[in-house]
Scaffold this motif. Structure first.
Motif, mmCIF file in Angstrom:
data_model
loop_
_atom_site.group_PDB
_atom_site.id
_atom_site.type_symbol
_atom_site.label_atom_id
_atom_site.label_comp_id
_atom_site.label_asym_id
_atom_site.label_seq_id
_atom_site.Cartn_x
_atom_site.Cartn_y
_atom_site.Cartn_z
ATOM 1 N N PHE A 132 -105.293 85.253 -10.742
ATOM 2 C CA PHE A 132 -104.550 85.567 -12.722
ATOM 3 C C PHE A 132 -103.693 84.539 -13.162
ATOM 4 N N SER A 133 -102.015 84.739 -12.534
ATOM 5 C CA SER A 133 -101.155 84.276 -12.519
ATOM 6 C C SER A 133 -100.807 83.137 -12.771
ATOM 7 N N VAL A 134 -102.104 82.235 -11.508
ATOM 8 C CA VAL A 134 -101.755 80.896 -11.543
ATOM 9 C C VAL A 134 -102.934 80.362 -12.271
ATOM 10 N N SER A 135 -103.990 81.387 -13.067
ATOM 11 C CA SER A 135 -104.558 80.598 -14.020
ATOM 12 C C SER A 135 -104.182 80.436 -15.454
ATOM 13 N N VAL A 136 -102.915 81.855 -15.601
ATOM 14 C CA VAL A 136 -101.786 82.027 -16.630
ATOM 15 C C VAL A 136 -101.046 80.290 -17.188
ATOM 16 N N ALA A 137 -100.797 80.157 -15.564
ATOM 17 C CA ALA A 137 -99.870 78.894 -15.501
ATOM 18 C C ALA A 137 -100.910 77.543 -15.569
ATOM 19 N N ARG A 138 -102.149 77.613 -15.579
ATOM 20 C CA ARG A 138 -102.517 76.102 -15.730
ATOM 21 C C ARG A 138 -103.055 75.937 -16.902
ATOM 22 N N ALA A 139 -102.956 77.313 -18.041
ATOM 23 C CA ALA A 139 -103.701 77.299 -19.373
ATOM 24 C C ALA A 139 -102.816 76.659 -20.051
ATOM 25 N N TRP A 140 -101.534 77.003 -19.428
ATOM 26 C CA TRP A 140 -100.621 77.261 -20.506
ATOM 27 C C TRP A 140 -99.574 75.888 -20.032
ATOM 28 N N GLU A 141 -100.088 74.764 -19.240
ATOM 29 C CA GLU A 141 -99.013 73.753 -19.315
ATOM 30 C C GLU A 141 -100.881 72.813 -20.153
ATOM 31 N N ALA A 142 -101.987 72.638 -19.495
ATOM 32 C CA ALA A 142 -103.357 72.571 -20.514
ATOM 33 C C ALA A 142 -103.081 72.419 -21.703
ATOM 34 N N PRO A 183 -85.413 93.714 3.267
ATOM 35 C CA PRO A 183 -86.938 93.304 3.182
ATOM 36 C C PRO A 183 -87.509 93.907 2.378
ATOM 37 N N GLN A 184 -88.566 92.915 1.059
ATOM 38 C CA GLN A 184 -90.012 93.690 1.173
ATOM 39 C C GLN A 184 -91.492 93.441 1.613
ATOM 40 N N LEU A 185 -91.843 94.242 3.073
ATOM 41 C CA LEU A 185 -92.611 93.825 3.834
ATOM 42 C C LEU A 185 -93.970 93.842 2.941
ATOM 43 N N ASP A 186 -94.728 92.394 3.432
ATOM 44 C CA ASP A 186 -96.333 92.770 3.856
ATOM 45 C C ASP A 186 -97.197 93.726 4.201
ATOM 46 N N GLY A 187 -97.870 93.627 3.645
ATOM 47 C CA GLY A 187 -99.280 94.636 5.058
ATOM 48 C C GLY A 187 -100.182 94.825 4.005
ATOM 49 N N PRO A 188 -101.232 95.257 4.526
ATOM 50 C CA PRO A 188 -102.850 95.851 4.400
ATOM 51 C C PRO A 188 -102.372 96.647 3.425
ATOM 52 N N TRP A 189 -103.709 96.965 1.519
ATOM 53 C CA TRP A 189 -103.474 97.312 0.847
ATOM 54 C C TRP A 189 -104.780 97.907 0.320
ATOM 55 N N PHE A 190 -105.726 98.819 0.260
ATOM 56 C CA PHE A 190 -107.262 98.100 -0.172
ATOM 57 C C PHE A 190 -106.887 97.747 -1.470
ATOM 58 N N PRO A 191 -107.755 96.468 -1.435
ATOM 59 C CA PRO A 191 -108.333 96.433 -2.882
ATOM 60 C C PRO A 191 -109.783 97.058 -4.347
ATOM 61 N N THR A 192 -109.560 96.226 -5.184
ATOM 62 C CA THR A 192 -110.362 97.495 -5.910
ATOM 63 C C THR A 192 -111.194 96.218 -6.941
ATOM 64 N N PRO A 193 -112.767 96.561 -6.633
ATOM 65 C CA PRO A 193 -113.065 95.069 -7.188
ATOM 66 C C PRO A 193 -112.556 94.542 -9.191
ATOM 67 N N GLY A 194 -112.404 95.571 -9.688
ATOM 68 C CA GLY A 194 -111.770 95.156 -11.130
ATOM 69 C C GLY A 194 -110.428 94.126 -10.611
ATOM 70 N N ARG A 195 -109.708 94.365 -9.417
ATOM 71 C CA ARG A 195 -108.479 93.710 -9.109
ATOM 72 C C ARG A 195 -108.707 93.143 -8.258
ATOM 73 N N LEU A 196 -109.755 92.350 -7.694
ATOM 74 C CA LEU A 196 -110.138 90.974 -6.912
ATOM 75 C C LEU A 196 -111.385 90.194 -8.177
ATOM 76 N N ARG A 197 -111.725 91.400 -8.739
ATOM 77 C CA ARG A 197 -112.650 90.661 -10.024
ATOM 78 C C ARG A 197 -111.516 89.013 -10.616
ATOM 79 N N ALA A 198 -110.139 90.685 -11.017
ATOM 80 C CA ALA A 198 -109.566 89.592 -12.211
ATOM 81 C C ALA A 198 -108.701 88.768 -11.481
ATOM 82 N N GLY A 199 -108.209 88.971 -10.060
ATOM 83 C CA GLY A 199 -107.244 87.912 -9.138
ATOM 84 C C GLY A 199 -106.139 88.383 -9.195
ATOM 85 N N THR A 200 -105.709 89.504 -9.073
ATOM 86 C CA THR A 200 -104.296 90.305 -9.443
ATOM 87 C C THR A 200 -104.032 90.755 -7.731
ATOM 88 N N TYR A 201 -104.718 90.830 -7.235
ATOM 89 C CA TYR A 201 -104.452 91.302 -6.096
ATOM 90 C C TYR A 201 -104.004 90.300 -5.842
#
Length: 325
Positions: A132-142, A183-201
């Motif tokens: 999602f964040s990258v798609s916004v940046a691409r559209a912004w520059e376009a 530090p903020q440490l990455d790790g596993p977290w369950f995805p939801t279908p909506g967040r996967l579709r939106a590109g926000t996971y």
């Protein structure tokens, strides 16, 4: 005969960066007029906006809803609209102006690049990301570069996280002062279908707190605007980021040192996700590895005022204490 002040149009002047730019350009002797929800012209009044940009020396667009929110459907739509629609409206005003401004600078974001922990990303060799964040940046520059504006030089400012008194640094300072400045440490977290579709996971990359952290001092954002104004050879996308990027673990340790805290508890992914939900923000903001370098600015001769993280933080904290005192 009194010489008329050159005019600068700033859209989004009420934000953190916009306020600093407005004061700096007033100090430079410009007449500064603003476009926003309030100001000298409001969004939707394209005729008034065109009157302001017609004959202006510079247009600077910093408009856009803060990304420090939950990426639900409504906020996603507003994040995109507030960037793309305002840029298109300025483009139309400039296109139809009798005397279009010779320079238009538009905010963009260093988040346009992929999650990078293998090599730095610059304007020539950087790889754009996805989601999602990258798609916004691409559209912004376009929207910014898509219009036919042959008499206006355009520069997209791909800004890293901006530090200054009152910036995104403030919540990190508060975490450190509360003993949570590890530090903020990455790790596993369950995805939801909506967040996967939106590109926000955010997908776990096992960065162990070493996700890269690109930043820039607000004084250098102002300095880059002045530099680009004075160097006509600079055009296109420009990374606005310190030449000495850090990583999350080092940034948090430096912040703790700056506020006099020896220890800070680390924050695991599950804690981040629960906390982000509670305060209505997104974990991606601290877990994505942003490794961005300002190659074009350095090659053009720009000298950063605050290249070093420790020195930049010390100055900002001293400024905060002076203001609070």
């Amino acid at each position: 005969m009194v010489e008329q002040q050159p005019r600068v149009v700033i859209a989004g002047a009420s934000g953190f960066v916009g306020r600093h730019l407005r004061q700096a350009l007033v100090d430079d002797g410009y007449e500064v007029v603003t476009v926003g929800r309030t100001g000298d012209a409001v969004w939707g009044n394209t005729l008034r906006i065109r009157a302001l940009v017609d004959g202006a020396a510079v247009v600077v667009n910093m408009a856009g809803k803060s990304v420090d929110c939950r990426y639900g459907r409504r906020n996603r739509a507003e994040i995109l609209r507030s960037r793309v629609d305002t840029t298109l409206e300025l483009a139309e005003a400039i296109r139809t102006a009798e005397h279009p401004p010779p320079l238009w600078l538009n905010a963009s974001t260093a988040t346009i690049y992929r999650h990078a922990d293998d090599r730095p990303q610059d304007e020539a060799t950087g790889e754009l990301g996805e989601g999602f964040s990258v798609s916004v940046a691409r559209a912004w520059e376009a929207a910014f570069f898509g219009a036919d504006l042959p008499r206006t030089r355009r520069v997209a400012l791909r800004m890293a996280i901006v530090f200054g008194d009152g910036s995104a640094l403030v919540p990190l300072l508060r975490l450190a002062q509360a003993g949570l400045g590890g530090p903020q440490l990455d790790g596993p977290w369950f995805p939801t279908p909506g967040r996967l579709r939106a590109g926000t996971y955010h997908h776990d990359r096992h960065t162990h707190g070493r996700q890269r952290f690109s930043w820039v001092h607000v004084d250098d954002v102002v300095g880059v605007v002045r530099f680009v104004r004075d160097h006509e050879e600079v055009t296109g996308p420009v990374n606005v980021s310190s030449p000495e990027p850090s990583d999350n673990r080092t940034v948090m340790a430096t912040i703790r040192e700056s506020v006099g805290r020896r220890f800070g508890l680390p924050t695991w992914r599950w804690m981040l996700e629960l906390g982000a939900f509670a305060i209505r923000t997104e974990s991606e903001l601290v877990l994505k590895s942003r490794w961005v370098v300002p190659t074009r600015l350095l090659e053009a001769g720009y000298a950063f005022r605050h290249p070093d993280l420790r020195g930049a933080l010390a100055g900002i904290i001293a400024e905060r204490r002076e203001h609070r005192g």
